[in-house]
Design an enzyme around this catalytic site. Structure first.
Site, PDB file in Angstrom:
ATOM      1  N   SER A 169     -12.742  21.584  39.529  1.00 19.89           N
ATOM      2  CA  SER A 169     -13.852  20.686  39.887  1.00 19.89           C
ATOM      3  C   SER A 169     -14.983  20.772  38.868  1.00 19.89           C
ATOM      4  O   SER A 169     -15.153  21.776  38.169  1.00 19.89           O
ATOM      5  CB  SER A 169     -14.395  21.041  41.270  1.00 19.89           C
ATOM      6  OG  SER A 169     -13.403  20.921  42.248  1.00 19.89           O
TER       7      SER A 169
HETATM    8  N1  SAM Z   1     -11.220  24.698  44.039  1.00 17.35           N
HETATM    9  C1  SAM Z   1     -10.444  24.386  42.869  1.00 17.35           C
HETATM   10  C2  SAM Z   1     -10.936  25.067  41.632  1.00 17.35           C
HETATM   11  O1  SAM Z   1     -11.952  25.756  41.691  1.00 17.35           O
HETATM   12  O2  SAM Z   1     -10.258  24.931  40.621  1.00 17.35           O
HETATM   13  C3  SAM Z   1     -10.350  22.906  42.596  1.00 17.35           C
HETATM   14  C4  SAM Z   1      -9.487  22.269  43.551  1.00 17.35           C
HETATM   15  S1  SAM Z   1      -8.671  20.781  43.090  1.00 17.35           S
HETATM   16  C5  SAM Z   1     -10.000  19.648  42.965  1.00 17.35           C
HETATM   17  C6  SAM Z   1      -7.960  20.492  44.690  1.00 17.35           C
HETATM   18  C7  SAM Z   1      -6.847  21.444  45.047  1.00 17.35           C
HETATM   19  O3  SAM Z   1      -6.521  21.251  46.419  1.00 17.35           O
HETATM   20  C8  SAM Z   1      -5.561  21.216  44.249  1.00 17.35           C
HETATM   21  O4  SAM Z   1      -5.174  22.402  43.638  1.00 17.35           O
HETATM   22  C9  SAM Z   1      -4.569  20.771  45.317  1.00 17.35           C
HETATM   23  O5  SAM Z   1      -3.235  21.167  45.058  1.00 17.35           O
HETATM   24  C10 SAM Z   1      -5.136  21.452  46.549  1.00 17.35           C
HETATM   25  N2  SAM Z   1      -4.723  20.868  47.837  1.00 17.35           N
HETATM   26  C11 SAM Z   1      -4.536  19.571  48.170  1.00 17.35           C
HETATM   27  N3  SAM Z   1      -4.178  19.467  49.463  1.00 17.35           N
HETATM   28  C12 SAM Z   1      -4.135  20.741  49.960  1.00 17.35           C
HETATM   29  C13 SAM Z   1      -3.819  21.287  51.237  1.00 17.35           C
HETATM   30  N4  SAM Z   1      -3.473  20.530  52.284  1.00 17.35           N
HETATM   31  N5  SAM Z   1      -3.870  22.634  51.372  1.00 17.35           N
HETATM   32  C14 SAM Z   1      -4.220  23.441  50.340  1.00 17.35           C
HETATM   33  N6  SAM Z   1      -4.521  22.970  49.106  1.00 17.35           N
HETATM   34  C15 SAM Z   1      -4.492  21.628  48.924  1.00 17.35           C
END
Ligand code: SAM
Length: 218
Positions: free
Chosen positions: A67
């Site tokens: 992000s």
């Molecule tokens: N917090 C992260 C970082 O600091 O790098 C950025 C997150 S990225 C914008 C969103 C993440 O949410 C992705 O890695 C994606 O695979 C994960 N994601 C999407 N749906 C999810 C779910 N139902 N449960 C857990 N993770 C999920």
């Protein structure tokens, strides 16, 4: 705490990033200090390294992103972290947000849906001294076995607020979640005042990758 190589160049770029975050309205000094203490370039692969301190989201593989720093700071401010808080992060991704929460003294539980990212981050974070509990699975359902939590942060865009997450908050607990369509989501802060009363506050729009899973987009 961090065992990889830092440098004066990167420290200087971090100070610039912190100035940018201040100019955009981030005021919490402990959070700004955490941005200073967590080297974002550790979370980048070599091809993108020179971009690590730009206030932008970047690809981390598997179609996912680390992000934008402002977004991480904004969500973290809304969470009002106290040292020792038991925090659930949904969407571990690169582990950067988890690193910021850890630096603020939170007891971090983080769940990732994508197996490749889960495996990678689980191996990587201990190498840089960040100690959190990692889980692989559908975070849209929370983490019932570890509930209740003081704070829950969702770092992917949800179509609705999953009721399960509110159930897994302590009384007085806070859920920070972006909710909207697949392109644009409004940041929401939900405070569980009692089992029946939720205070909902709405903030600006952001653009996250979609939250997947049962209470997400599929
Ligand atoms: N917090 C992260 C970082 O600091 O790098 C950025 C997150 S990225 C914008 C969103 C993440 O949410 C992705 O890695 C994606 O695979 C994960 N994601 C999407 N749906 C999810 C779910 N139902 N449960 C857990 N993770 C999920």
């Amino acid at each position: 705490m961090f065992k990889l190589e830092d440098s004066y160049l990167h420290k200087g770029k971090r100070r610039e990033l912190i100035r940018t975050l201040r100019n955009k309205g981030i005021r919490n000094e402990a959070i700004l200090e955490a941005f200073n203490n967590v080297p974002r370039h550790f979370f980048f692969d070599s091809a993108l390294l020179s971009h690590a301190y730009e206030d932008k989201a970047f690809p981390i593989g598997e179609g996912q992103t680390i992000s934008q720093p402002y977004t991480v700071a904004f969500q973290t401010e809304l969470l009002s972290i106290n040292p020792g808080d038991k925090v659930l992060e949904i969407g571990t991704g690169s582990g950067y947000q988890a690193g910021i929460l850890y630096c603020l003294g939170a007891n971090v539980h983080s769940i990732e849906y994508n197996k490749v990212l889960y495996e990678r981050t689980k191996k990587f974070l201990p190498k840089i001294g960040v100690k959190i509990k990692h889980y692989h699975g559908d975070g849209s359902l929370g983490l019932p076995n570890q509930a209740p939590f003081d704070k829950i942060i969702v770092t992917a865009g949800a179509p609705v607020v999953p009721k399960t997450l509110l159930l897994q908050l302590k009384i007085g607990g806070i859920l920070v979640i972006p909710v909207g369509d697949r392109k644009k989501q409004q940041m929401l802060k939900l405070t569980k005042q009692t089992n029946k009363q939720i205070l909902k506050e709405s903030f600006d729009n952001f653009s996250f990758v979609p939250l997947r899973g049962d209470e997400g987009w599929e």
